[in-house]
Enzyme design. Structure first.
Site, short mmCIF file in Angstrom:
data_model
loop_
_atom_site.label_atom_id
_atom_site.label_comp_id
_atom_site.label_asym_id
_atom_site.label_seq_id
_atom_site.Cartn_x
_atom_site.Cartn_y
_atom_site.Cartn_z
N LEU A 76 0.83 -1.23 0.00
CA LEU A 76 0.00 0.00 0.00
C LEU A 76 0.85 1.26 0.00
O LEU A 76 0.47 2.30 -0.51
CB LEU A 76 -0.90 0.03 1.25
CG LEU A 76 -2.01 -1.01 1.32
CD1 LEU A 76 -2.69 -0.97 2.66
CD2 LEU A 76 -3.02 -0.74 0.20
N GLY A 77 1.98 1.15 0.63
CA GLY A 77 2.81 2.35 0.71
C GLY A 77 4.01 2.08 1.59
O GLY A 77 4.22 0.95 2.06
N GLU A 78 4.79 3.12 1.77
CA GLU A 78 5.98 2.97 2.59
C GLU A 78 6.06 4.13 3.55
O GLU A 78 5.92 5.29 3.15
CB GLU A 78 7.22 2.94 1.70
CG GLU A 78 8.44 2.60 2.48
CD GLU A 78 9.52 1.95 1.61
OE1 GLU A 78 9.28 1.80 0.41
OE2 GLU A 78 10.57 1.62 2.17
N GLY A 79 6.24 3.84 4.80
CA GLY A 79 6.33 4.90 5.80
C GLY A 79 7.70 4.94 6.42
O GLY A 79 8.64 4.31 5.94
N GLN A 80 7.80 5.71 7.48
CA GLN A 80 9.07 5.88 8.16
C GLN A 80 9.58 4.57 8.75
O GLN A 80 10.76 4.29 8.78
CB GLN A 80 8.87 6.92 9.27
CG GLN A 80 10.11 7.28 10.04
CD GLN A 80 11.06 8.08 9.16
OE1 GLN A 80 10.70 9.12 8.63
NE2 GLN A 80 12.28 7.60 9.03
N PHE A 81 8.63 3.73 9.18
CA PHE A 81 9.04 2.49 9.86
C PHE A 81 9.32 1.35 8.90
O PHE A 81 10.05 0.44 9.21
CB PHE A 81 7.92 2.04 10.80
CG PHE A 81 7.72 2.97 11.95
CD1 PHE A 81 8.72 3.18 12.88
CD2 PHE A 81 6.51 3.63 12.12
CE1 PHE A 81 8.53 4.03 13.96
CE2 PHE A 81 6.31 4.47 13.20
CZ PHE A 81 7.32 4.68 14.12
N ASP A 111 1.38 16.12 14.92
CA ASP A 111 1.72 16.04 13.50
C ASP A 111 0.46 15.93 12.65
O ASP A 111 0.39 15.14 11.72
CB ASP A 111 2.65 14.84 13.27
CG ASP A 111 3.39 14.94 11.95
OD1 ASP A 111 3.33 16.01 11.31
OD2 ASP A 111 4.01 13.94 11.54
N GLU A 171 7.39 -0.90 5.30
CA GLU A 171 6.32 -0.97 4.31
C GLU A 171 4.96 -1.21 4.95
O GLU A 171 4.87 -1.78 6.04
CB GLU A 171 6.62 -2.08 3.30
CG GLU A 171 7.87 -1.75 2.50
CD GLU A 171 8.11 -2.72 1.36
OE1 GLU A 171 7.50 -3.80 1.36
OE2 GLU A 171 8.92 -2.37 0.48
N VAL A 172 3.91 -0.77 4.25
CA VAL A 172 2.55 -1.04 4.68
C VAL A 172 1.92 -1.92 3.60
O VAL A 172 1.98 -1.58 2.42
CB VAL A 172 1.74 0.26 4.85
CG1 VAL A 172 0.34 -0.05 5.35
CG2 VAL A 172 2.45 1.21 5.81
P1 ADP Z 1 4.45 6.30 8.58
O1 ADP Z 1 3.56 6.44 9.76
O2 ADP Z 1 5.69 5.58 8.92
O3 ADP Z 1 4.73 7.60 7.90
P2 ADP Z 1 2.15 5.41 7.22
O4 ADP Z 1 1.40 4.79 8.30
O5 ADP Z 1 1.77 6.78 6.93
O6 ADP Z 1 3.67 5.38 7.52
O7 ADP Z 1 1.99 4.60 5.90
C1 ADP Z 1 2.53 4.94 4.62
C2 ADP Z 1 1.52 4.76 3.49
O8 ADP Z 1 0.82 3.53 3.61
C3 ADP Z 1 0.44 5.82 3.51
O9 ADP Z 1 0.77 6.82 2.57
C4 ADP Z 1 -0.82 5.15 3.06
O10 ADP Z 1 -1.00 5.34 1.67
C5 ADP Z 1 -0.56 3.69 3.32
N1 ADP Z 1 -1.34 3.26 4.49
C6 ADP Z 1 -0.96 3.30 5.78
N2 ADP Z 1 -1.92 2.82 6.58
C7 ADP Z 1 -2.95 2.46 5.77
C8 ADP Z 1 -4.26 1.93 6.01
N3 ADP Z 1 -4.67 1.64 7.23
N4 ADP Z 1 -5.04 1.70 4.96
C9 ADP Z 1 -4.63 2.00 3.70
N5 ADP Z 1 -3.42 2.52 3.41
C10 ADP Z 1 -2.58 2.75 4.44
#
Ligand code: ADP
Length: 822
Positions: free
Chosen positions: A530-535, A675, A537-538
Site C-alpha cells: 500500500l505504501g511505505e512509511g518511516q518504519f 503532527d 512498508e505497509v
Molecule cells: P508512517 O507512519 O511511517 O509515515 P504510514 O502509516 O503513513 O507510515 O503509511 C505509509 C503509506 O501507507 C500511507 O501513505 C498510506 O498510503 C498507506 N497506508 C498506511 N496505513 C494504511 C491503512 N490503514 N489503509 C490504507 N493505506 C494505508
C-alpha cells in the site's frame, strides 16, 4: 518551478536520459511526481557542458536575481547532481548570452550532494525570458538537476540600450575604468543590442573611486565619458522598448564630484520614435547645476507623456566628465526598474516617485535639512526608547533561537523507556544516542523541565504578551461549549511525561490497553503493497479469523472472512529508536477508539519483524486523495456535480468535520497529536476520514519536514510559533495544525503551505508571530473558502495567543453549523 507557475511545456531540454527524467521533472524540491526525481540529460560526453541544457521559458522578460539547484535524490534511490554548471539566457529566444559574474567567471559551483538545495545570487542579475542551466563535468558521467529561478517580471519594458562605451580616467595616478563591464550586447564602435550596468539595479556611490562590490576596480559602478572625445558636446544613447509606451520621465543616476571634474549633465534632449521616423519636437530639460553638494543623485527628465517604442537622448556635458550608473523609465502611471536595496530583499520594486534622491535636484536641500534637524532632535528621544525596546526584543529572540539550536539539536536526547507489552517483555535499552538516519524528536531533555533563568524569562515574556493579548484583542466568534477551563499548556517535556511515562500520569495508565492481542502471523496473506512509511512498508493483507480479534462495534461491520487489513511492518534493519517508536505508536493506538481515528486491530510482536494490523482504508492518505481531485467548474457546459474527479465544497467541509471530530476525541483524552496534516489522515469507503500516524514523518513527504542542522526533523509548516520557538506542544498547537490542515483540504493539497517561502523564511515568519508587529504572513484564503470560515475559523486557529484559539469542540461545532447551512 516548485510552485507550478511555470508549466511543463515551458520546460525543455537538450536531451533526456529517459522519459521519467524528462525536462519537466527538473523542478526544485519536487521528487514525488511520476518521474524519477529530476531532469537527467543523456550521458555527459562533453566536459565543457555546453551541449546539454535544461531550458525554462518564462513567457515574458524577467529580472532574475537568484537561482537554486538540487540533484536527484528520489527518496534515496538517486545520487546524481551537477557539481558545476553555467547559465545562459536570451531575451528573444534566438541570441543567447553566457552569464558571467562581475569578475568574468562563468562556471557556478553547484551541488555537493543529491538532496541539499544550493542557491546562487546572480550578480549581475539577468534580464531575460529564456534561461538555460548547463551542467559542467570533468569527464563523461550522468548528472541530474532540479532548478528554481527567483525574481520578478521586468516591467520596465526596456529591451536594449545603445551608447558609446565608457572611457578610462586617470585620477591622481589611479586608473579609473568607466566602461560598461557587464553589457551583454555587441560591442564595436558603440555598444548595441544589450543591457548592462545601467539596468543592473545598482546605483553608484558618491565617490566613484569606490564600489558597492568588494574587490572591484575604481569606477566600477559607473559608465563615464570624457567631454574631449565628443566634439558635439553630448553623449547620445538610444533606448529600445518591447512595445509603444507612454513615457512620463526618465531618471538618470549621475555622479556629481565636481571637485574631480565630474558633473551632472547640463541638458538632456530626447527624441521619440514609434515607427521609422523620429518625431518632432524633441523634449529638452536642463537640471539645476548644483555646486553645493557632491552627492550622487537621480536626475529626473520629464518626457511629457510622449509615446514611443524607441527613445534617443542626448546628454550634454557640464564639465569634463559625465558618469551614469543607472537609468529608469516611468511609463504610464508607474515607475519601473529596480533599486539595489529592494533587490537585495528579493523583491524588486518600483523606484518610488517621492524618492529622497529627487530632493537633491533641489538646491534648497540645505534649508530643508536644517528644518529636519530640529524635528530629528525631538524624535531622537522617541527613537532611543524604541531602539532600546527592539534591542531587548532581539536579545530575547536570539536567545530563543539559540535555545532552539541548543535544545532542539545539540542537546536532543531521547527519553528512554522500558516498555512491556501484553505481559511479554519487550524492553528497550536505555541511554540511546542519535546515531542513525531514523530520528524522532523528543527535543527537550530534563534540563528543560527545570528551565534556566533565561528560558523562564522568555516564557514570562511570552506569557506577559499573551496576557496583554487577552486584554486587547477581540473575542472569538465560536463560543466555548464546555464551560470548563482551557486545556493546560504543556511544555514538550510535559507531553513526553504525559504520553510516555506511565507512573506520572494516570491518563497514560488508563490508556494502555493490555488486551491488544497477538495475531498469528500465518493467518495473514499478502495481497499488495500500500505504501511505505518511516518504519517500513505497509501491506494490504487478508486476515483469516480476524473476527475473533475485533471489538463488538467492529465485528458487526466487518463480517466478511478473510478480512482485508493494513499491516504495517517495522523494517528489519530498524535501529533501537525506530523500534521504540514503533512500539510507542502501538501503545498509543491500542487505547484509541473513535470512528475518526484509525483502529489498531491486532499486533504481531512476539517475534520479529514487528507488525501492527490496522483497519484498511481503501483510498489511502488524504493528501494524495485530494491532490487528484479538482473543484467543479460549474460554468463549464456539461458539468455534472459529483463527477469522479471533482469534489464539492460541502464534501470538503464534511471531511474537515470528521477530522475535527477525531481531534475532539483526542483532546478529550488530553492527547496531543503533534503532527496533524492531510498526509497523516486516511480515507476509507464513502470518504470516511480517520486520523492516523501517531509516529512522525514519512519519506514521501520529506519536504514537509524541516531538518535542524541535519539531525532532527520538524513539520514546521504545520507547527505553531510556540512549538517552533519554545518547544511547546499543546492542544492549542494541534489546533494551529488543524487550521493548516483545513487550508490544505480547501486548496485540495495542490500546494505545500507557504509554498512561496523557504524553510528558513517560514521560521523567520514564526519570529514575526512572536514579535507580533503585524508583519507575520498568514496562509491566504483558499478560493472556495467563504470569508466567514476563513476569518472566523481558520485565522482563529493561528491566533498568537494560544489561549484565544478555539478548542476542538468549538471547531467541530462551528464546522457542523457551517455545513448545515450549505
Ligand atoms: P508512517 O507512519 O511511517 O509515515 P504510514 O502509516 O503513513 O507510515 O503509511 C505509509 C503509506 O501507507 C500511507 O501513505 C498510506 O498510503 C498507506 N497506508 C498506511 N496505513 C494504511 C491503512 N490503514 N489503509 C490504507 N493505506 C494505508
Amino acid at each position: 518551478m516548485t510552485g507550478g507557475k511555470i508549466h511543463d511545456e515551458d520546460i525543455s531540454a537538450s536531451s533526456q536520459w529517459s522519459e521519467s527524467t524528462a525536462a519537466r521533472f527538473g523542478r526544485l524540491d519536487l521528487d514525488n511526481s511520476d518521474g524519477d526525481g529530476a531532469w537527467c540529460p543523456d550521458i555527459m560526453s562533453e566536459p565543457d557542458g555546453l551541449k546539454q541544457y535544461l531550458q525554462v521559458d518564462l513567457r515574458s522578460l524577467h529580472f532574475i536575481t537568484l537561482v537554486g539547484t538540487q540533484g536527484r535524490h528520489a527518496d534515496g534511490m538517486g545520487n546524481e547532481f551537477a557539481q558545476r554548471y553555467r547559465i545562459s539566457y536570451s531575451r528573444d529566444g534566438s541570441s543567447w548570452v553566457g552569464w558571467h559574474d562581475r569578475k568574468g567567471r562563468q562556471v557556478i559551483e553547484g551541488n555537493k550532494n543529491a538532496y541539499d538545495v544550493v542557491l546562487k545570487d546572480l550578480e549581475p542579475p539577468i534580464i531575460a525570458r529564456y534561461v538555460r542551466f548547463m551542467p559542467v563535468t570533468d569527464h563523461s558521467m550522468i548528472v541530474c538537476m532540479r532548478v528554481e529561478l527567483y525574481g520578478c517580471e521586468w516591467l520596465d519594458g526596456l529591451i536594449s540600450y545603445s551608447l558609446p562605451d565608457g572611457h578610462q580616467m586617470i585620477y591622481r595616478g589611479i586608473d579609473v575604468y568607466l566602461n560598461d563591464s557587464v553589457y551583454d550586447g555587441a560591442s564595436a564602435e558603440r555598444l548595441t543590442k544589450g543591457l548592462g550596468q545601467l539596468t543592473d539595479g545598482t546605483w553608484g556611490l558618491d565617490d566613484f573611486l569606490h564600489s558597492h562590490f568588494y574587490g572591484m576596480w575604481p569606477g566600477y559602478d559607473y559608465v563615464g565619458w570624457n567631454n574631449k572625445s565628443f566634439p558635439k558636446g553630448y553623449v547620445e544613447m538610444i533606448f529600445d522598448f518591447d512595445h509603444i509606451r507612454n513615457f512620463t520621465s526618465i531618471k538618470v543616476h549621475c555622479n556629481n564630484m565636481f571637485t574631480r571634474g565630474v558633473s551632472v549633465f547640463r541638458q538632456a534632449t530626447c527624441f521619440f520614435r514609434s515607427g521609422s521616423e523620429w518625431e518632432s519636437p524633441p523634449v529638452s530639460f536642463s537640471p539645476t547645476v548644483d555646486r553645493a553638494s557632491q552627492r550622487a543623485r537621480f536626475v529626473t527628465v520629464p518626457l511629457g507623456d510622449r509615446t514611443a517604442s524607441t527613445i534617443k537622448c542626448r546628454f550634454h556635458f557640464a564639465d569634463l566628465w559625465m558618469l551614469f550608473s543607472e537609468v529608469a523609465f516611468q511609463s504610464g502611471s508607474a515607475v519601473y526598474n529596480t533599486s539595489r536595496s529592494a533587490r537585495k530583499q528579493g523583491h524588486p520594486t518600483n523606484i518610488p516617485v517621492d524618492d529622497p534622491t529627487h530632493k537633491v535636484d533641489d538646491s534648497n536641500t540645505r534649508i530643508l535639512i536644517g528644518c529636519l534637524v530640529a524635528i530629528i532632535a525631538i524624535l531622537m528621544t522617541i527613537i532611543v526608547i524604541i531602539f532600546w525596546r527592539q534591542v531587548w526584543q532581539k536579545m530575547l529572540e536570539k536567545a530563543s533561537r539559540r535555545i532552539l539550536d541548543d535544545e532542539l539539536t545539540a542537546r536532543l536526547a531521547f527519553q528512554t523507556q522500558n516498555f512491556s507489552f501484553h505481559n511479554s517483555s519487550l524492553s528497550s535499552e536505555g541511554g540511546s544516542t542519535m546515531n542513525s538516519t531514523y530520528e524522532r524528536i523528543f527535543p527537550l531533555c530534563a534540563d528543560y523541565q527545570e528551565p534556566s533563568r533565561f528560558v523562564r524569562k522568555l516564557a514570562e515574556f511570552a506569557d506577559s504578551m499573551e496576557s496583554l493579548d487577552n486584554e486587547t484583542t477581540g473575542h472569538r466568534s465560536c463560543k466555548r461549549l464546555a464551560g470548563g477551563p482551557d486545556p493546560p499548556h504543556y511544555a514538550e517535556a510535559d507531553i513526553i511525561s504525559l504520553q510516555e511515562s506511565s507512573d506520572q500520569c494516570s491518563i497514560t495508565v488508563n490508556m494502555f490497553d493490555s488486551s491488544m492481542k497477538e495475531f498469528p502471523r500465518h493467518k495473514l496473506s499478502f495481497k499488495e503493497k500500500l505504501g511505505e512509511g518511516q518504519f517500513g512498508e505497509v501491506h494490504l493483507c487478508e486476515a483469516e479469523d480476524m473476527q475473533d480479534f475485533l471489538d463488538a462495534d467492529l465485528s458487526e461491520e466487518n463480517t466478511e472472512s478473510p478480512l482485508l487489513v493494513a499491516v504495517k511492518t517495522l523494517r528489519e534493519d530498524a535501529n533501537k529508536n525506530a523500534r521504540n517508536d514503533f512500539l510507542k505508536e502501538i501503545r498509543i493506538m491500542s487505547c484509541l477508539r473513535d470512528p475518526n481515528i484509525v483502529r489498531l486491530l491486532a499486533v504481531c510482536v512476539d517475534t520479529d519483524p514487528l507488525c501492527m494490523i490496522t483497519e484498511y482504508m481503501e483510498n489511502g492518505d488524504l493528501n494524495q486523495f485530494l491532490h487528484k481531485l479538482s473543484l467543479p467548474d460549474e460554468t463549464t457546459p456539461g458539468y455534472e456535480a459529483g463527477g469522479e474527479t471533482t469534489v464539492n465544497y460541502s464534501k470538503l467541509m464534511d471531511m474537515a468535520v470528521q477530522i475535527a471530530s477525531g481531534m475532539k476525541y483526542l483532546s478529550s483524552l488530553n492527547f496531543v497529536h503533534r503532527d496533524l496534516a492531510t498526509r497523516n489522515c486516511l480515507v476509507g469507503r464513502n470518504c470516511t476520514i480517520k486520523i492516523a500516524d501517531f509516529g512522525m514523518s514519512r519519506n514521501l513527504y520529506r519536504g514537509d519536514y524541516y531538518r535542524i542542522q541535519g539531525r532532527a526533523v520538524l513539520p514546521i509548516r504545520w507547527m505553531s510559533w510556540e512549538s517552533i520557538l519554545l518547544g511547546k506542544f499543546t492542544m492549542a498547537s494541534d489546533v494551529w495544525a488543524f487550521g493548516v490542515t483545513l487550508w490544505e483540504i480547501l486548496t485540495l493539497c495542490k500546494l505545500q503551505p507557504y509554498a512561496h517561502l523557504s524553510d528558513e523564511q517560514v521560521i523567520e515568519n514564526t519570529g514575526e508571530f512572536f514579535r507580533d508587529k503585524g508583519k507575520q504572513v498568514y496562509l491566504t484564503k483558499p478560493s472556495c473558502c467563504p470569508d466567514s470560515v476563513y476569518n472566523e475559523l481558520m485565522l482563529s486557529c493561528w491566533r498568537r495567543n494560544a489561549k484565544q484559539r478555539p478548542s476542538f469542540e468549538e471547531i467541530h461545532l462551528c464546522l457542523m453549523e457551517s455545513l448545515q447551512k450549505l
